[in-house]
Design an enzyme around this catalytic site. Structure first.
Site, short mmCIF file in Angstrom:
data_model
loop_
_atom_site.label_atom_id
_atom_site.label_comp_id
_atom_site.label_asym_id
_atom_site.label_seq_id
_atom_site.Cartn_x
_atom_site.Cartn_y
_atom_site.Cartn_z
N THR A 155 65.51 -11.73 66.36
CA THR A 155 64.30 -11.44 67.14
C THR A 155 63.31 -12.60 67.07
O THR A 155 62.75 -13.01 68.08
CB THR A 155 63.64 -10.14 66.63
OG1 THR A 155 64.56 -9.06 66.78
CG2 THR A 155 62.37 -9.84 67.41
N LEU A 204 59.26 -1.64 65.06
CA LEU A 204 59.57 -1.42 63.65
C LEU A 204 58.39 -0.77 62.93
O LEU A 204 58.57 0.15 62.13
CB LEU A 204 59.96 -2.74 62.98
CG LEU A 204 61.22 -3.40 63.53
CD1 LEU A 204 61.54 -4.68 62.76
CD2 LEU A 204 62.41 -2.45 63.49
N THR A 236 59.14 -6.91 54.87
CA THR A 236 60.48 -7.08 55.42
C THR A 236 60.42 -7.84 56.74
O THR A 236 61.35 -7.76 57.55
CB THR A 236 61.15 -5.70 55.64
OG1 THR A 236 60.30 -4.90 56.47
CG2 THR A 236 61.39 -4.99 54.32
N ALA A 237 59.33 -8.58 56.94
CA ALA A 237 59.11 -9.26 58.23
C ALA A 237 59.47 -10.73 58.16
O ALA A 237 60.57 -11.14 58.54
CB ALA A 237 57.67 -9.06 58.68
N ARG A 238 58.55 -11.55 57.66
CA ARG A 238 58.76 -12.99 57.59
C ARG A 238 58.10 -13.54 56.33
O ARG A 238 57.01 -13.11 55.95
CB ARG A 238 58.13 -13.69 58.81
CG ARG A 238 58.97 -13.65 60.07
CD ARG A 238 60.20 -14.53 59.96
NE ARG A 238 60.97 -14.59 61.19
CZ ARG A 238 61.96 -13.75 61.49
NH1 ARG A 238 62.27 -12.79 60.65
NH2 ARG A 238 62.62 -13.89 62.62
N ASP A 250 61.75 -8.81 51.16
CA ASP A 250 63.08 -9.16 51.64
C ASP A 250 63.09 -10.56 52.24
O ASP A 250 64.12 -11.01 52.74
CB ASP A 250 63.54 -8.14 52.69
CG ASP A 250 64.96 -8.39 53.18
OD1 ASP A 250 65.87 -8.45 52.33
OD2 ASP A 250 65.15 -8.55 54.40
N GLU A 305 63.77 -20.26 52.86
CA GLU A 305 64.95 -19.45 52.50
C GLU A 305 66.22 -20.30 52.54
O GLU A 305 66.45 -20.98 53.55
CB GLU A 305 65.07 -18.26 53.46
CG GLU A 305 63.92 -17.29 53.30
CD GLU A 305 63.93 -16.17 54.34
OE1 GLU A 305 63.21 -15.18 54.14
OE2 GLU A 305 64.64 -16.30 55.37
N HIS A 364 66.81 -11.37 52.37
CA HIS A 364 66.67 -11.28 53.82
C HIS A 364 67.84 -10.50 54.43
O HIS A 364 68.49 -10.96 55.39
CB HIS A 364 66.58 -12.68 54.43
CG HIS A 364 65.85 -12.67 55.75
ND1 HIS A 364 65.00 -13.68 56.13
CD2 HIS A 364 65.84 -11.79 56.79
CE1 HIS A 364 64.52 -13.42 57.34
NE2 HIS A 364 65.01 -12.27 57.76
N VAL A 365 68.06 -9.29 53.90
CA VAL A 365 69.17 -8.46 54.39
C VAL A 365 68.69 -7.13 54.95
O VAL A 365 69.52 -6.27 55.28
CB VAL A 365 70.21 -8.21 53.28
CG1 VAL A 365 70.96 -9.48 52.93
CG2 VAL A 365 69.57 -7.61 52.02
N ALA A 366 67.38 -6.94 55.09
CA ALA A 366 66.89 -5.67 55.64
C ALA A 366 67.47 -5.40 57.03
O ALA A 366 67.69 -4.25 57.41
CB ALA A 366 65.36 -5.66 55.69
N TRP A 367 67.70 -6.46 57.79
CA TRP A 367 68.20 -6.34 59.16
C TRP A 367 69.70 -6.12 59.25
O TRP A 367 70.23 -5.84 60.33
CB TRP A 367 67.89 -7.64 59.93
CG TRP A 367 68.64 -8.82 59.37
CD1 TRP A 367 68.33 -9.54 58.26
CD2 TRP A 367 69.87 -9.37 59.87
NE1 TRP A 367 69.27 -10.52 58.04
CE2 TRP A 367 70.23 -10.44 59.02
CE3 TRP A 367 70.68 -9.07 60.97
CZ2 TRP A 367 71.38 -11.20 59.23
CZ3 TRP A 367 71.83 -9.82 61.18
CH2 TRP A 367 72.17 -10.88 60.30
#
Length: 321
Positions: free
Chosen positions: A74, A158, A232-234, A258, A263, A285-288
């Protein structure tokens, strides 16, 4: 014939299917691409797929054949969209695929921290239960979600879904008015009020020049109820050094992140230095990244490419004109 080059296929799990588009094409997949490899790999490409590999102005001006950048995510902050506009390159992104996976991860972090699951698990492994001499022990506070005030920064799909789930838990959701903005309408609670009255603050905003470090020491000092901070965004939305200081000073009760500012984070970065604390959970960074969400992303990605080639582009964040 279109030449499609996927610069970072390893950002999707290997079990995720990437179907072939319905037109004559050549598809080249690279697991990873370093910055100094981008130009060479896209020299003949008409369509580039990237998740996190940056496409800068310097690179874009060396790619005369490129017509579309299909972002496999996204967020499009890795793309110089102004340069794309000048070059006549369209940019598309993925939308709506994470409606379940990111909010569920958000609440996994929230529940684990509100109920101190990490601390209690560590105690069980250390033999504290046996030493307690009774059926339970109370070394760490446990708080319900029901009745807690949930401040949500970001009112997109979200953030809206997080509010819905929060209501199901009996929480009281509030959408924060944008920092520095007044009178945004009945959906929003003033920014200072959200900071002062939230028991949990969950971030679902894009990273822009305006939102970078939106939570820093002034904001942490305004948090009267010592909330959990969930991001859990950026990475970059929260000043990580200030976050560590806020935890050390007891201004907040914990952090579930997350994402990181850079990264993977450097081993000596602020988040990595506190990752082992029982009131901190850092995930990579695995929430998605539920299998269901990744497959939906992959299908939408190829759909965006097919629609562009058919002359009916979808999910454009930057048109070619």
């Amino acid at each position: 014939m279109e030449k499609i080059v996927f610069l970072d296929r390893a950002t999707l799990a290997p079990q995720i299917r990437l179907r072939a588009p319905r037109f004559e094409h050549e598809l080249v997949e690279h697991e990873k691409t370093a910055a100094d490899e981008v130009t060479e790999r896209l020299t003949d490409a008409t369509i580039a797929i990237t998740n996190k590999v940056p496409l800068t102005q310097e690179v874009l001006y060396r790619l005369p054949n490129l017509k579309l950048i299909a972002v496999a995510a996204t967020g499009t902050d890795c793309i110089d969209k102004a340069a794309c506009q000048r070059r006549g390159i369209a940019v598309s992104n993925i939308r709506g695929y994470a409606l379940n996976t990111v909010p569920e991860h958000t609440f996994a972090l929230m529940l684990a921290l509100r109920r101190n699951l990490v601390a209690y698990r560590n105690d069980v492994l250390a033999g504290v239960w046996q030493k307690s001499g009774q059926f339970c022990f109370f070394d760490h506070p446990i708080h319900d979600l029901g009745g807690a005030r949930l401040g949500i920064i970001g009112e997109g799909v979200l953030g809206q879904r997080v509010a819905e789930i929060g209501k199901a838990f009996g929480m009281l959701p509030m959408f924060a008015a944008h920092k520095g903005k007044q009178d945004m309408g009945p959906l929003y609670t003033p920014w200072p009020e959200v900071l002062a009255t939230s028991d949990v603050i969950s971030i679902h905003s894009p990273l822009t020049l305006e939102t970078r470090n939106m939570l820093a020491m002034p904001e942490f000092r305004a948090m009267k109820r010592k909330p959990l901070i969930i991001n859990t965004a950026r990475g970059g939305l929260v000043d990580e050094g200030a976050l560590v200081r806020a935890l050390d000073e007891g201004l907040i009760s914990g952090a579930g992140f997350d994402v990181a500012d850079g990264e993977p984070p450097h081993p000596d970065s602020p988040l990595m230095r506190i990752a082992g604390r029982p009131n901190v959970i850092l995930t990579p960074h695995v929430a998605w990244a539920s299998d269901e969400a990744q497959q939906a992303l992959a299908d939408q990605l190829m759909g965006n490419i097919e629609n562009f080639v058919d002359g009916k582009p979808t999910n454009l964040v930057q048109s070619a004109y």
